[in-house]
Write a protein that holds these residues in place. Structure first.
Motif, PDB file in Angstrom:
ATOM      1  N   PRO A  39      29.034  33.331  -3.551  1.00 45.75           N
ATOM      2  CA  PRO A  39      30.107  33.197  -4.601  1.00 45.75           C
ATOM      3  C   PRO A  39      29.596  33.039  -6.300  1.00 45.75           C
ATOM      4  CG  PRO A  39      30.384  30.917  -3.203  1.00 45.75           C
ATOM      5  CD  PRO A  39      28.953  31.858  -3.384  1.00 45.75           C
ATOM      6  N   ILE A  40      30.709  33.997  -7.125  1.00 50.56           N
ATOM      7  CA  ILE A  40      30.163  34.926  -8.282  1.00 50.56           C
ATOM      8  C   ILE A  40      32.117  34.026  -8.795  1.00 50.56           C
ATOM      9  CG2 ILE A  40      30.117  36.864 -10.031  1.00 50.56           C
ATOM     10  CD1 ILE A  40      27.798  37.653  -8.126  1.00 50.56           C
ATOM     11  N   ILE A  41      31.585  33.379  -9.999  1.00 48.38           N
ATOM     12  CA  ILE A  41      33.367  33.639 -10.961  1.00 48.38           C
ATOM     13  C   ILE A  41      32.773  33.446 -11.843  1.00 48.38           C
ATOM     14  CG2 ILE A  41      34.813  31.631 -11.992  1.00 48.38           C
ATOM     15  CD1 ILE A  41      34.626  29.381  -9.540  1.00 48.38           C
ATOM     16  N   MET A  42      33.387  34.578 -13.053  1.00 50.66           N
ATOM     17  CA  MET A  42      32.978  34.768 -13.997  1.00 50.66           C
ATOM     18  C   MET A  42      33.671  34.353 -14.904  1.00 50.66           C
ATOM     19  SD  MET A  42      32.672  39.596 -13.650  1.00 50.66           S
ATOM     20  CE  MET A  42      31.141  40.539 -12.832  1.00 50.66           C
TER      21      MET A  42
ATOM     22  N   VAL B 139      35.692  26.226  -8.146  1.00 50.55           N
ATOM     23  CA  VAL B 139      34.360  25.868  -7.699  1.00 50.55           C
ATOM     24  C   VAL B 139      34.723  25.285  -5.546  1.00 50.55           C
ATOM     25  CG1 VAL B 139      31.696  24.868  -7.429  1.00 50.55           C
ATOM     26  CG2 VAL B 139      33.068  26.298  -9.550  1.00 50.55           C
ATOM     27  N   LYS B 140      34.964  24.162  -6.083  1.00 49.36           N
ATOM     28  CA  LYS B 140      35.004  23.846  -4.611  1.00 49.36           C
ATOM     29  C   LYS B 140      35.598  24.419  -3.443  1.00 49.36           C
ATOM     30  CE  LYS B 140      35.084  18.659  -6.272  1.00 49.36           C
ATOM     31  NZ  LYS B 140      36.435  17.288  -6.842  1.00 49.36           N
ATOM     32  N   ALA B 141      36.863  25.367  -3.872  1.00 53.19           N
ATOM     33  CA  ALA B 141      37.641  26.178  -3.209  1.00 53.19           C
ATOM     34  C   ALA B 141      36.402  27.021  -2.120  1.00 53.19           C
ATOM     35  CB  ALA B 141      38.634  26.807  -3.517  1.00 53.19           C
ATOM     36  N   LEU B 142      35.900  27.566  -3.333  1.00 50.38           N
ATOM     37  CA  LEU B 142      34.884  28.951  -3.006  1.00 50.38           C
ATOM     38  C   LEU B 142      33.524  28.210  -2.318  1.00 50.38           C
ATOM     39  CD1 LEU B 142      34.186  30.863  -6.466  1.00 50.38           C
ATOM     40  CD2 LEU B 142      35.509  31.567  -4.332  1.00 50.38           C
ATOM     41  N   LEU B 143      32.739  27.493  -2.866  1.00 52.20           N
ATOM     42  CA  LEU B 143      32.268  26.389  -1.392  1.00 52.20           C
ATOM     43  C   LEU B 143      32.491  26.126   0.073  1.00 52.20           C
ATOM     44  CD1 LEU B 143      30.358  24.198  -4.536  1.00 52.20           C
ATOM     45  CD2 LEU B 143      29.074  26.550  -2.980  1.00 52.20           C
TER      46      LEU B 143
ATOM     47  N   ALA C 118      32.905  29.533   1.813  1.00 52.15           N
ATOM     48  CA  ALA C 118      31.491  29.959   1.912  1.00 52.15           C
ATOM     49  C   ALA C 118      31.116  29.022   2.886  1.00 52.15           C
ATOM     50  CB  ALA C 118      30.262  29.841   0.710  1.00 52.15           C
ATOM     51  N   GLN C 119      31.275  27.957   3.384  1.00 50.75           N
ATOM     52  CA  GLN C 119      30.529  27.102   4.111  1.00 50.75           C
ATOM     53  C   GLN C 119      31.140  27.687   5.923  1.00 50.75           C
ATOM     54  OE1 GLN C 119      31.051  23.384   2.111  1.00 50.75           O
ATOM     55  NE2 GLN C 119      29.320  24.024   1.239  1.00 50.75           N
ATOM     56  N   GLY C 120      32.642  28.531   5.490  1.00 54.61           N
ATOM     57  CA  GLY C 120      33.224  27.975   6.986  1.00 54.61           C
ATOM     58  C   GLY C 120      33.982  27.416   7.304  1.00 54.61           C
ATOM     59  N   GLN C 121      34.115  26.557   6.502  1.00 52.36           N
ATOM     60  CA  GLN C 121      34.865  25.257   7.124  1.00 52.36           C
ATOM     61  C   GLN C 121      36.208  25.768   8.011  1.00 52.36           C
ATOM     62  OE1 GLN C 121      35.259  22.547   4.080  1.00 52.36           O
ATOM     63  NE2 GLN C 121      33.672  21.640   3.523  1.00 52.36           N
ATOM     64  N   SER C 122      35.712  25.531   9.663  1.00 53.89           N
ATOM     65  CA  SER C 122      37.478  25.930  10.722  1.00 53.89           C
ATOM     66  C   SER C 122      36.872  25.518  11.363  1.00 53.89           C
ATOM     67  CB  SER C 122      37.135  27.700  10.203  1.00 53.89           C
ATOM     68  OG  SER C 122      36.346  28.107  10.498  1.00 53.89           O
TER      69      SER C 122
END
Length: 236
Positions: free
Chosen positions: A79-82, A117-121, A124-128
């Motif tokens: 994940p990239i945040i500009m 950042v938390k939302a993207l992580l 990315a971890q596929g929490q489902s």
């Protein structure tokens, strides 16, 4: 659980010191680079969980760093945040089109940045839930494995494209406004740009076509936005 790892590629020393202190306090492991080329090498070597990326950097500008990260097999899904003072719409559209997941204009609130950042992580971890798969009209989306296929052929999507396509496929036939799609694909507190969604839709159509699908699987709804084409197949 291991500490989430953040790489900050930013040449403003005062800002990096503040962000390092703040994210350390929140339980993150922070690495900093003040040079674009050096930051790219650190990302390729350390494979951080998220990258905070400035645009105006010595060595290599942020857009080129983003492009290289998305082109790399090992770094394409980071994940990239500009984070940048360049908040013109054109700059943001270019950033999103190159694969940035979010865009934060300076100055910004650290708590909002942490939220992003938390939302993207989490994504990315596929929490489902296990087995969370959507299969419709040849498009199969597996959130747990973060994998998309069309007629069994894998689609190489950026994280933002993944979330955007998932939003559309989960509710075929429903017309989404550009703002709704941006909120679903990027997350809360994001800057919503109509042209940004248009760029993502164009890229998704190209990738579906390349995989043997039809560009009109994603339909344009005039004066509103987009929808995924509804057909006689039943969503699973």
């Amino acid at each position: 659980m291991p500490q989430p790892r953040i790489l900050i590629i930013e040449d403003e020393r005062g800002l990096t010191q503040t962000l390092t202190w703040y994210f350390n306090k929140e339980g993150y492991e922070v690495t900093v680079s003040g040079d674009g080329l050096e930051g790219l090498r650190k990302a390729q070597t350390a494979l951080p969980d998220v990258v905070l990326l400035d645009l105006n950097l010595p060595g290599m500008n942020g857009l080129d760093v983003c492009r290289e990260l998305r082109a790399g097999e090992r770094t394409r899904d980071i994940p990239i945040i500009m984070i940048t003072a360049k908040t013109d719409e054109t700059d943001q559209v270019v950033g999103y089109s190159l694969g940035a997941d979010d865009y934060v204009g300076k100055p910004f609130n650290n708590k909002i940045l942490l939220h992003k950042v938390k939302a993207l992580l989490r994504r990315a971890q596929g929490q489902s839930e296990p087995g969370d798969v959507t299969d419709y009209s040849g498009v199969k989306i597996d959130r747990v494995r973060h994998r998309v296929t069309f007629e069994e052929e894998a689609l190489d999507l950026t994280p933002t494209e993944f979330r955007l396509l998932e939003c559309l496929v989960r509710q075929p036939g429903r017309a989404f406004s550009r703002k709704q799609l941006m909120e679903a694909a990027i997350g809360d507190n994001s800057i919503v740009l109509e042209r940004t969604i248009d760029v993502h839709i164009k890229t998704l159509r190209q990738k579906l076509t390349k995989a043997g699908g039809s560009a009109d699987l994603i339909e344009t709804v005039r004066s509103i936005g987009y929808r995924f084409r509804e057909d006689k197949l039943d969503a699973k």
